[in-house]
Write a protein that holds these residues in place. Sequence first.
Motif: not given
Length: 214
Positions: A58-68, A137-149
Motif C-alpha cells: 500500500r502506498f505510504v504518503r511521506v511528509p515533505f523531506c528537506g535537504p539531505v 562542492p554542492a548539496p546532494p539531491s534525489g530520493l536515493a540519498w535517503r539510502i546513500i546517506g
Amino acid sequence: MPHVLVLNASYEPLGVVSMRRALILVLNHKAVSLEDSGVTLHSATSALPAPSVVRLTRFVRVPFCGPVPLTRRALFARDHGRCVYCGAAATSVDHVIPRSRGGQHRWDNVVAACRRCNHTKADRHLTELGWRMKRPPAPPSGLAWRIIGTGIKDPRWRPYLEPYGGNDQLRAPQWGEYEHHDHIDPVHPVPLGRAHAGHPAPVRRGEHSEPLSA
C-alpha cells in the motif's frame, strides 16, 4: 545482519530496515519481496529466503523531506570516500573556506579530505596554496540519498535507486569500494613530503532509523 531496502508501492525508496522488520512486513502481507539476499532463514517447520529489497503493498504518503542531513557518512558518500584535493582515501572533513575565516558548515563548503591535505591546508584558502578542486562542492539531491546517506550498501539495490538520483555514487566500483590511488593529484602537487598510497576508508555500518511499523 544484512539490511533491507524498503520501497513505496510506487517504487520510490523509503528507507532501510533490519531483516527482521522486513520479514515481518512480508509475512503480514504489508510488503512483497523483490530481491532475495541469498540468505535462507530456517524455522522448525519451514525455510524462508530473506529479502534484500521489499515493496510495500500500500502506498505510504511521506511528509515533505528537506535537504539531505549533512553527516560525515553522507559527505563521504558524496565525495566517493576520497580526498577532493589529492584523491587519496578520505579520513577527515575539511571546510573549503575555513570556519575561522567565516566559512560555514554546510554542503557547499564542506568536503572529504585526507589527513595530510587537511593538515597542510589548515586555515588557509585554496588560492593561497595554489590548489583547486575539479568541481565545487554542492548539496546532494534525489530520493536515493535517503539510502546513500546512511552509508549502508548492497549492489542489489542499485537498479531501484538509480532512477532517483546519486548515479555517480551508485556507479562507483562495487558501490562504495574504490580503486587504489596514489596520494598524487594531477591538479596540484603533493603538498608535503613523499607521496603515499591511500587505502580505502573502512565503512562503518549502522542501521537507518526505521520509519515503518509492522
